[in-house]
Design a protein around this motif. Structure first.
Motif, short mmCIF file in Angstrom:
data_model
loop_
_atom_site.label_atom_id
_atom_site.label_comp_id
_atom_site.label_asym_id
_atom_site.label_seq_id
_atom_site.Cartn_x
_atom_site.Cartn_y
_atom_site.Cartn_z
N ASP A 1 -8.56 15.45 -1.46
CA ASP A 1 -8.35 15.33 -2.91
C ASP A 1 -6.87 15.40 -3.25
N ALA A 2 -6.14 16.32 -2.59
CA ALA A 2 -4.70 16.47 -2.85
C ALA A 2 -3.94 15.23 -2.39
N LEU A 3 -4.36 14.66 -1.26
CA LEU A 3 -3.71 13.45 -0.76
C LEU A 3 -3.97 12.27 -1.70
N ASN A 4 -5.20 12.17 -2.22
CA ASN A 4 -5.50 11.11 -3.17
C ASN A 4 -4.67 11.25 -4.44
N ALA A 5 -4.47 12.50 -4.90
CA ALA A 5 -3.64 12.74 -6.08
C ALA A 5 -2.20 12.30 -5.84
N GLU A 6 -1.71 12.52 -4.62
CA GLU A 6 -0.36 12.07 -4.27
C GLU A 6 -0.28 10.55 -4.23
N ARG A 7 -1.33 9.91 -3.74
CA ARG A 7 -1.37 8.45 -3.70
C ARG A 7 -1.31 7.86 -5.11
N ARG A 8 -1.97 8.51 -6.05
CA ARG A 8 -1.97 8.00 -7.43
C ARG A 8 -0.59 8.08 -8.07
N ARG A 9 0.30 8.84 -7.47
CA ARG A 9 1.67 8.98 -8.00
C ARG A 9 2.69 8.17 -7.20
N LEU A 10 2.23 7.33 -6.28
CA LEU A 10 3.15 6.48 -5.54
C LEU A 10 3.87 5.52 -6.49
N PRO A 11 5.13 5.19 -6.18
CA PRO A 11 5.79 4.11 -6.94
C PRO A 11 5.16 2.78 -6.57
N MET A 12 5.55 1.72 -7.26
CA MET A 12 5.00 0.40 -6.98
C MET A 12 6.11 -0.63 -6.95
N VAL A 13 5.81 -1.78 -6.38
CA VAL A 13 6.80 -2.85 -6.25
C VAL A 13 6.25 -4.11 -6.89
N LYS A 14 7.09 -4.81 -7.63
CA LYS A 14 6.63 -6.01 -8.33
C LYS A 14 6.43 -7.16 -7.36
N VAL A 15 5.35 -7.92 -7.57
CA VAL A 15 5.08 -9.13 -6.80
C VAL A 15 5.74 -10.28 -7.55
N ALA A 16 6.86 -10.76 -7.02
CA ALA A 16 7.65 -11.75 -7.75
C ALA A 16 7.25 -13.19 -7.42
#
Length: 229
Positions: free
Chosen positions: A36-51
């Motif tokens: 559960d804690a790992l999933n919560a960390e995944r939800r806070r990952l940054p993201m990269v635009k698909v250009a």
């Protein structure tokens, strides 16, 4: 001819078995909380635009990556290993599709699930027929597209399996997560797929950033033919 007896677990009393089980369940609960804690960390990952603009071949011809979302906010792409010169899809990827969740449950959480392979669409459909896959998970061909290479599904060493997660903000698309190798072993239920996404299961018990879409558990889920009722 005498054969060696097949090994089995130790036989114990009911009380001894219950004690051993309770000890194991404590460790399993610890693992659940850690996940559960790992999933919560995944939800806070940054993201990269698909250009880049990508064209894939689907049931109705050429579509864009944006079209693949089918109007939903989130998209999970399973990179199914199937090279253009292969006569059959990857056996390991086929095992995963055999266990793939019904997409209606993901759609109820504003999430699309699709498969993408580099083989021409005709081969994909022939193989789908052979496997008897009737669940409505769309399968797109990235033949003559850079999609597989750009997202790590085709390398100098050949095809690779994996799962990519995307989210869209209007017409802008962002990649939020990727896993491959044994990272896909857990996939099968709607929960394991939703856990890969930025919004997660979208239930109030989850540790998510403020403003994330959430509802109470057990109030949104339906049988897969009841969501439109």
């Amino acid at each position: 001819m005498a054969t060696e007896k097949q090994p089995l677990p130790e036989v114990v009393s009911q009380e001894q078995w219950k004690t051993a089980l309770d000890q194991l369940l404590v460790k399993e609960k610890e693992l659940t909380r850690a996940r559960d804690a790992l999933n919560a960390e995944r939800r806070r990952l940054p993201m990269v635009k698909v250009a880049k603009y990508y064209t894939l071949q689907g049931e109705n011809g050429a579509v864009s990556l944006l079209d693949v979302f089918e109007g939903r906010r989130q998209l999970i792409v399973y990179h199914f290993m199937f090279a253009p010169d292969w006569n059959a899809g990857c056996d390991g990827c086929s095992w995963l599709v055999d266990a793939m969740t019904h997409p209606a449950h993901l759609h109820a959480r504003d999430t699309s699930l699709v498969m993408v392979s580099r083989a021409p669409r005709e081969k994909l459909m022939q193989y789908r027929s052979r496997m008897g896959w009737t669940a409505p998970v769309p399968w797109y061909s990235s033949y003559e597209s850079d999609f597989n290479v750009d997202f790590g599904a085709t390398t100098d060493n050949g095809e690779r399996h994996g799962a990519s997660v995307f989210i869209r903000d209007g017409d802008d698309i962002y990649r939020t997560y990727y896993t491959g190798a044994r990272g896909v072993e857990c996939l099968g239920t709607l929960w394991t797929y939703l856990d890969l996404t930025p919004f997660g299961r979208q239930e109030t018990w989850e540790d998510s950033p403020e403003g994330w879409p959430q509802t109470e558990p057990y109030v949104w889920n339906r049988r897969h033919d009841e969501y439109d009722v």
